[in-house]
Design a protein around this motif. Structure first.
Motif, PDB file in Angstrom:
ATOM      1  N   ASP A  75     -80.831  57.036 -37.771  1.00 15.74           N
ATOM      2  CA  ASP A  75     -80.969  56.691 -35.861  1.00 15.74           C
ATOM      3  C   ASP A  75     -79.763  58.078 -35.952  1.00 15.74           C
ATOM      4  N   ARG A  76     -80.597  58.959 -35.140  1.00 14.38           N
ATOM      5  CA  ARG A  76     -79.923  60.183 -34.625  1.00 14.38           C
ATOM      6  C   ARG A  76     -79.002  60.035 -34.632  1.00 14.38           C
ATOM      7  N   ARG A  77     -78.262  59.124 -34.047  1.00 10.61           N
ATOM      8  CA  ARG A  77     -76.949  58.960 -32.655  1.00 10.61           C
ATOM      9  C   ARG A  77     -75.832  58.778 -33.983  1.00 10.61           C
ATOM     10  N   GLU A  78     -76.434  58.142 -35.224  1.00  6.51           N
ATOM     11  CA  GLU A  78     -75.264  57.514 -36.077  1.00  6.51           C
ATOM     12  C   GLU A  78     -74.373  59.341 -36.138  1.00  6.51           C
ATOM     13  N   ARG A  79     -75.249  60.024 -36.025  1.00 10.71           N
ATOM     14  CA  ARG A  79     -74.702  61.618 -37.031  1.00 10.71           C
ATOM     15  C   ARG A  79     -73.110  62.189 -37.133  1.00 10.71           C
ATOM     16  N   ALA A  80     -73.187  62.875 -35.164  1.00  8.50           N
ATOM     17  CA  ALA A  80     -71.577  63.200 -35.099  1.00  8.50           C
ATOM     18  C   ALA A  80     -70.393  62.093 -35.534  1.00  8.50           C
ATOM     19  N   GLY A  81     -70.905  60.197 -35.871  1.00  7.78           N
ATOM     20  CA  GLY A  81     -69.582  60.140 -36.040  1.00  7.78           C
ATOM     21  C   GLY A  81     -69.493  60.376 -37.667  1.00  7.78           C
ATOM     22  N   LEU A  82     -70.024  59.754 -37.970  1.00 11.12           N
ATOM     23  CA  LEU A  82     -69.842  60.383 -39.444  1.00 11.12           C
ATOM     24  C   LEU A  82     -69.965  61.817 -40.322  1.00 11.12           C
ATOM     25  N   ALA A  83     -69.557  63.341 -39.122  1.00 12.04           N
ATOM     26  CA  ALA A  83     -69.438  63.872 -39.193  1.00 12.04           C
ATOM     27  C   ALA A  83     -67.974  63.556 -38.759  1.00 12.04           C
ATOM     28  N   ALA A  84     -67.344  63.560 -37.973  1.00  9.94           N
ATOM     29  CA  ALA A  84     -66.564  62.965 -37.680  1.00  9.94           C
ATOM     30  C   ALA A  84     -64.842  63.100 -38.280  1.00  9.94           C
ATOM     31  N   SER A  85     -66.193  61.698 -39.033  1.00  8.31           N
ATOM     32  CA  SER A  85     -65.404  61.115 -40.288  1.00  8.31           C
ATOM     33  C   SER A  85     -64.699  61.944 -41.563  1.00  8.31           C
ATOM     34  N   ALA A  86     -66.718  62.165 -42.176  1.00  7.91           N
ATOM     35  CA  ALA A  86     -66.377  63.232 -42.888  1.00  7.91           C
ATOM     36  C   ALA A  86     -65.256  64.562 -42.666  1.00  7.91           C
ATOM     37  N   ILE A  87     -64.982  64.998 -41.499  1.00  5.85           N
ATOM     38  CA  ILE A  87     -64.314  65.769 -41.351  1.00  5.85           C
ATOM     39  C   ILE A  87     -62.613  65.108 -41.409  1.00  5.85           C
ATOM     40  N   ALA A  88     -62.187  64.582 -40.976  1.00  2.00           N
ATOM     41  CA  ALA A  88     -61.213  63.367 -40.784  1.00  2.00           C
ATOM     42  C   ALA A  88     -60.305  63.500 -42.300  1.00  2.00           C
ATOM     43  N   ALA A  89     -61.948  62.874 -42.866  1.00  5.04           N
ATOM     44  CA  ALA A  89     -61.104  62.455 -44.546  1.00  5.04           C
ATOM     45  C   ALA A  89     -60.298  64.173 -44.806  1.00  5.04           C
ATOM     46  N   MET A  90     -61.693  65.188 -44.970  1.00  4.63           N
ATOM     47  CA  MET A  90     -61.313  66.094 -45.370  1.00  4.63           C
ATOM     48  C   MET A  90     -60.091  66.455 -44.925  1.00  4.63           C
ATOM     49  N   ILE A  91     -59.703  66.735 -43.619  1.00  6.56           N
ATOM     50  CA  ILE A  91     -58.598  67.249 -43.355  1.00  6.56           C
ATOM     51  C   ILE A  91     -57.085  65.922 -44.079  1.00  6.56           C
ATOM     52  N   CYS A  92     -57.346  65.433 -44.274  1.00 12.65           N
ATOM     53  CA  CYS A  92     -56.601  64.382 -44.828  1.00 12.65           C
ATOM     54  C   CYS A  92     -56.524  64.516 -46.468  1.00 12.65           C
ATOM     55  N   THR A  93     -57.757  64.843 -47.767  1.00  6.18           N
ATOM     56  CA  THR A  93     -57.492  64.836 -48.876  1.00  6.18           C
ATOM     57  C   THR A  93     -56.592  66.448 -48.867  1.00  6.18           C
ATOM     58  N   VAL A  94     -56.983  67.326 -48.086  1.00 10.12           N
ATOM     59  CA  VAL A  94     -56.164  68.421 -47.792  1.00 10.12           C
ATOM     60  C   VAL A  94     -54.840  68.272 -47.782  1.00 10.12           C
ATOM     61  N   ALA A  95     -54.493  67.109 -46.483  1.00  9.31           N
ATOM     62  CA  ALA A  95     -53.076  67.085 -45.968  1.00  9.31           C
ATOM     63  C   ALA A  95     -52.164  66.453 -47.495  1.00  9.31           C
ATOM     64  N   VAL A  96     -52.606  65.295 -48.668  1.00  7.39           N
ATOM     65  CA  VAL A  96     -52.553  65.180 -49.185  1.00  7.39           C
ATOM     66  C   VAL A  96     -52.241  66.169 -50.550  1.00  7.39           C
ATOM     67  N   ILE A  97     -53.134  66.722 -50.795  1.00 10.11           N
ATOM     68  CA  ILE A  97     -52.994  67.363 -51.524  1.00 10.11           C
ATOM     69  C   ILE A  97     -51.717  68.400 -51.377  1.00 10.11           C
ATOM     70  N   ILE A  98     -51.402  68.788 -50.570  1.00 10.46           N
ATOM     71  CA  ILE A  98     -50.869  69.643 -50.255  1.00 10.46           C
ATOM     72  C   ILE A  98     -49.006  69.557 -50.156  1.00 10.46           C
ATOM     73  N   THR A  99     -49.148  68.063 -49.738  1.00  9.81           N
ATOM     74  CA  THR A  99     -47.682  67.230 -49.284  1.00  9.81           C
ATOM     75  C   THR A  99     -47.331  66.442 -51.129  1.00  9.81           C
ATOM     76  N   THR A 100     -48.629  66.479 -51.882  1.00 11.24           N
ATOM     77  CA  THR A 100     -48.002  66.427 -53.544  1.00 11.24           C
ATOM     78  C   THR A 100     -47.987  67.491 -53.901  1.00 11.24           C
ATOM     79  N   ALA A 101     -48.021  68.710 -53.685  1.00  8.02           N
ATOM     80  CA  ALA A 101     -48.175  69.994 -54.555  1.00  8.02           C
ATOM     81  C   ALA A 101     -46.544  70.371 -54.218  1.00  8.02           C
ATOM     82  N   VAL A 102     -45.885  70.147 -52.464  1.00  6.92           N
ATOM     83  CA  VAL A 102     -44.598  70.246 -52.524  1.00  6.92           C
ATOM     84  C   VAL A 102     -44.223  69.536 -53.046  1.00  6.92           C
TER      85      VAL A 102
END
Length: 105
Positions: A75-102
């Motif tokens: 269902d093509r209507r799912e694509r935007a929401g799934l992409a938004a969640s993927a972007i949120a997961a990427m931002i969360c991963t980067v934040a966790v990596i930076i926090t862990t490094a600090v």
């Protein structure tokens, strides 16, 4: 009045009285494909995963897996929401990596 054609007909084709016929568009066969509501209260899995992801980030990763497995092709209507969640997961991963490094250094 001619009894051979049904006056409710939208096509200039003769219909038998009392039978139902699916009305579709010859140019767009997917016209009725999006008539059914999306799962998860009508907003889709991706958008539904985005909101609770702020409390439980694992839902973002679940939606990211669905995005990379091309779940949105159902269902093509799912694509935007799934992409938004993927972007949120990427931002969360980067934040966790930076926090862990600090904290480590």
């Amino acid at each position: 009045m001619d009894q051979s054609t049904d006056w409710h007909s939208t096509e200039p084709v003769e219909h038998k009285h009392g039978e139902y016929e699916l009305i579709g568009d010859a140019e767009d066969p997917c016209l009725g494909m999006y008539d059914k509501p999306l799962p998860c209260f009508g907003c889709g899995i991706g958008w539904f995963s985005l909101l609770p992801g702020f409390v439980f980030p694992l839902t973002w990763y679940y939606a990211t897996i669905l995005y990379f497995r091309n779940y949105y092709r159902r269902d093509r209507r799912e694509r935007a929401g799934l992409a938004a969640s993927a972007i949120a997961a990427m931002i969360c991963t980067v934040a966790v990596i930076i926090t862990t490094a600090v904290l480590i250094f």
